[in-house]
Design a protein around this motif. Structure first.
Motif, PDB file in Angstrom:
ATOM      1  N   LEU A 218     -14.798 -56.101   4.009  1.00  0.00           N
ATOM      2  CA  LEU A 218     -15.875 -56.399   4.956  1.00  0.00           C
ATOM      3  C   LEU A 218     -16.714 -55.163   5.236  1.00  0.00           C
ATOM      4  O   LEU A 218     -17.958 -55.198   5.151  1.00  0.00           O
ATOM      5  CB  LEU A 218     -15.275 -56.932   6.252  1.00  0.00           C
ATOM      6  N   TYR A 219     -16.038 -54.054   5.551  1.00  0.00           N
ATOM      7  CA  TYR A 219     -16.758 -52.807   5.838  1.00  0.00           C
ATOM      8  C   TYR A 219     -17.601 -52.375   4.640  1.00  0.00           C
ATOM      9  O   TYR A 219     -18.783 -52.038   4.775  1.00  0.00           O
ATOM     10  CB  TYR A 219     -15.761 -51.712   6.214  1.00  0.00           C
ATOM     11  N   GLY A 220     -16.970 -52.377   3.467  1.00  0.00           N
ATOM     12  CA  GLY A 220     -17.694 -51.931   2.279  1.00  0.00           C
ATOM     13  C   GLY A 220     -18.891 -52.806   1.970  1.00  0.00           C
ATOM     14  O   GLY A 220     -19.967 -52.298   1.601  1.00  0.00           O
ATOM     15  N   SER A 221     -18.758 -54.108   2.118  1.00  0.00           N
ATOM     16  CA  SER A 221     -19.863 -55.023   1.819  1.00  0.00           C
ATOM     17  C   SER A 221     -21.032 -54.815   2.782  1.00  0.00           C
ATOM     18  O   SER A 221     -22.199 -54.757   2.372  1.00  0.00           O
ATOM     19  CB  SER A 221     -19.369 -56.477   1.912  1.00  0.00           C
ATOM     20  N   VAL A 222     -20.719 -54.699   4.082  1.00  0.00           N
ATOM     21  CA  VAL A 222     -21.789 -54.518   5.076  1.00  0.00           C
ATOM     22  C   VAL A 222     -22.456 -53.161   4.892  1.00  0.00           C
ATOM     23  O   VAL A 222     -23.690 -53.054   4.900  1.00  0.00           O
ATOM     24  CB  VAL A 222     -21.229 -54.658   6.503  1.00  0.00           C
ATOM     25  N   ARG A 223     -21.659 -52.114   4.679  1.00  0.00           N
ATOM     26  CA  ARG A 223     -22.248 -50.778   4.545  1.00  0.00           C
ATOM     27  C   ARG A 223     -22.985 -50.602   3.217  1.00  0.00           C
ATOM     28  O   ARG A 223     -23.920 -49.811   3.120  1.00  0.00           O
ATOM     29  CB  ARG A 223     -21.151 -49.717   4.670  1.00  0.00           C
TER      30      ARG A 223
END
Length: 609
Positions: free
Chosen positions: A572-577
């Protein structure tokens, strides 16, 4: 015309699904509410995700982002831990229990005096209070959506609209948040829309039971994902891609405000309070062990392995896949429909999600998004109708009224007809409550408070053999008594949740220690059937089994939750960032997070988790 064709095609498919499943669903409650226990994991997981891909949720997301930035979405994302806890700790026991509803588990778990009363109490509480409140919130989301696209007053004769408008004005003039017409006329439009929607959804869910619900949910989930991806794509094109959204936020609102909106950590307004909230709702909630329609889907799977797969699939669909297009839309709308000065009007910001559809999408895309929103509404309503009716027919009518009070066993077809009548009653109650709800976010916070009072006992009844029937009674009583008091005297949401969780947990444990255990024979039978994880050493020893086995099983399950949760949130973090790096930062951290997440997923799959 294209919009209408798409809507009619969706309606025809859903009604046909209900008619095709009618014959099997009419046999008995096992067929009606659990689809004969024939669901595969991917079907159950997709159905769970479709239910929570509700039309009110993207509106809630839009309001949360405007109020507290992306960091505020942890209020929703943190529930991924609860979904993984269901998958790796409780899905197997739910399936092994062999019950039809979670309320029925009460008699199996405790037996003896008080268990039937508790079963009836939980059926009324979940099937009546909590289920109707959830339906009402969904209908508020429907109103926010339909008031833009379904102006019935412009299509129907005044002789029909005017009397209805007067009645709505007297009963619930605030049925809509805002409108360009008189509130009572907008209320009449909203009432017609939700009655038509509820009637259509009830038609196929009442007819075909859970089979029809799951069949339509899978199609609805696909439509919802495609529709929101198109919506997000149009927002990206309109603003020049993710970088264009970041640049526009900085240019329009300043670098400091843009960074606050884009931050994935607690913002300055929420700060430590958000950390408190994040530590509580996913664990202390009304469905902390999956109680409700999530447990229903697990119980409907062919075996416990499929039930576990359902929970894992649900978590990834819910937390990662559905979040990305909503994040894009919510950030883009801060530029396209910028908030005014001063405090954020939450209800107005929620409404911008619908306004953006009307402003940005072409007729064909708007028609698809219209169908997607209708699908989101229908997929949530059908589940709550089916799940809520299971309590009224199986637990209240079948077990309490017929067996306990009348001394007779009702037929399967009789119970199915009671379930269908319960659907109609739930529709009426939900419509009444929806007329009294302001913003979706306010209603959601209230539901969190009530849930915080009963979450601990739901977890402990599986993991600690000392919990008894009086512990559950005490937790429910604490929730019902303390919630109104806290709502009246405490304005801080984190403090309210903390006080409720601490008080309720203390009462639950105290009552368990001060009252007799359940009968050893009842505990032994429950242990043999369900194999619950946790602290069951005394019962296991009495049965001549290894007393630490259940504790090791709990530890293994929690280990899987930690590994899968780390992969989930890194993805989730990687996709949003990757889409929205903070101003002045690169994307290297996002790439690393995605790589680690992929490695964790592959490792878990090779281990068979």
């Amino acid at each position: 015309m294209l919009d209408l064709v798409l809507v009619l095609a969706f309606v025809a498919y859903s009604v046909n699904a209900g008619l095709r499943a009618r014959r099997l669903a009419s046999r008995d409650l096992g067929e009606y509410f659990l689809a004969g226990r024939t669901l595969r994991g991917w079907q159950a997981g997709a159905s769970m995700a479709a239910t929570q891909f509700a039309a009110d949720t993207p509106l809630l997301v839009t309001g949360l982002v405007a109020l507290g930035g992306l960091g505020a979405l942890w209020l929703l994302w943190i529930y991924g831990l609860s979904f993984l806890l269901l998958a790796h700790v409780f899905a197997g026991p739910w399936r092994r229990a062999g019950v039809l509803t979670d309320a029925e588990l009460v008699e199996q778990r405790y037996g003896g005096r008080g268990s039937l009363a508790l079963r009836a109490c939980k059926a009324l509480y979940y099937g009546g209070v909590l289920n109707s409140a959830a339906l009402a919130m969904v209908l508020v989301g429907a109103v926010r959506f339909t008031e833009v696209f379904l102006p019935w007053h412009a299509w129907l004769p005044a002789g029909f609209i005017d009397p209805l408008a007067r009645a709505v004005g007297e009963f619930a003039g605030g049925f809509v948040a805002s409108s360009t017409v008189a509130p009572e006329v907008a209320g009449a439009d909203a009432l017609i829309s939700v009655v038509v929607l509820m009637g259509f959804t009830a038609l196929y869910s009442m007819t075909g039971g859970l089979r029809a619900v799951v069949a339509t949910d899978i199609a609805q989930l696909a439509i919802m994902i495609v529709g929101t991806v198109i919506y997000a794509g149009v927002v990206l094109v309109d603003l020049g891609g993710p970088g264009g959204i970041v640049d526009a936020l900085v240019a329009r609102h300043g670098a400091a405000q843009a960074e606050r909106w884009l931050s994935l950590g607690p913002g300055s307004e929420l700060g430590p309070a958000l950390l408190v909230v994040l530590a509580l709702p996913w664990l202390f909630q009304a469905s902390s062990d999956g109680t409700g329609y999530l447990a229903q889907r697990c119980m409907a799977c062919t075996d416990e392995a499929e039930a576990r797969r359902a929970g894992v699939m649900f978590a990834w669909l819910q937390i990662v896949l559905r979040s990305l297009p909503w994040v894009i839309v919510a950030l883009g709308l801060l530029v396209i429909v910028p908030p005014g000065p001063g405090a954020v009007d939450v209800a107005a910001r929620e409404q911008t999600f619908v306004q953006g559809i009307d402003l940005l999408l072409s007729p064909g895309a708007r028609g698809l998004m219209l169908v997607a929103m209708l699908a989101a509404l229908a997929s949530t309503i059908d589940t709550h109708l089916n799940w809520g009716a299971s309590y009224w027919s199986h637990d209240v009518y079948g077990r309490l009224w017929c067996e306990a009070l009348r001394g007779r066993k009702p037929s399967g077809r009789e119970l199915v007809w009671v379930a269908r009548a319960a659907n109609v009653a739930l529709v009426v109650v939900a419509l009444t409550l929806a007329a009294r709800i302001g913003s979706i976010q306010a209603a959601w916070h209230m539901s969190l408070l009530f849930g915080a009072g009963i979450g601990a006992v739901l977890l402990l009844r599986w993991t600690w053999e000392r919990i008894n029937v009086w512990s559950e009674f005490a937790a429910i009583a604490a929730s019902l008594v303390l919630a109104p008091v806290l709502l009246l005297h405490c304005d801080e949401v984190p403090l309210r949740l903390s006080l409720m969780a601490i008080a309720s947990t203390g009462i639950t444990v105290g009552v368990a220690l001060c009252t007799p255990r359940a009968e050893p024979a009842v505990l032994a039978e429950f242990y043999r059937r369900v194999r619950p994880p946790g602290f069951w050493g005394r019962t296991a020893t009495a049965l001549g089994e290894e007393p630490r086995a259940s504790r090791r099983e709990l530890a293994r399950g929690l280990g899987r939750v930690v590994r899968e949760g780390l992969g989930l949130y890194l993805a989730l973090y990687g996709s949003v960032r990757l889409l929205f790096p903070l101003p002045g930062e690169g994307r290297l951290g996002a790439v690393v997070a995605l790589a680690i997440a992929g490695g964790l997923v592959l490792w878990s799959r090779r281990r068979g988790d």
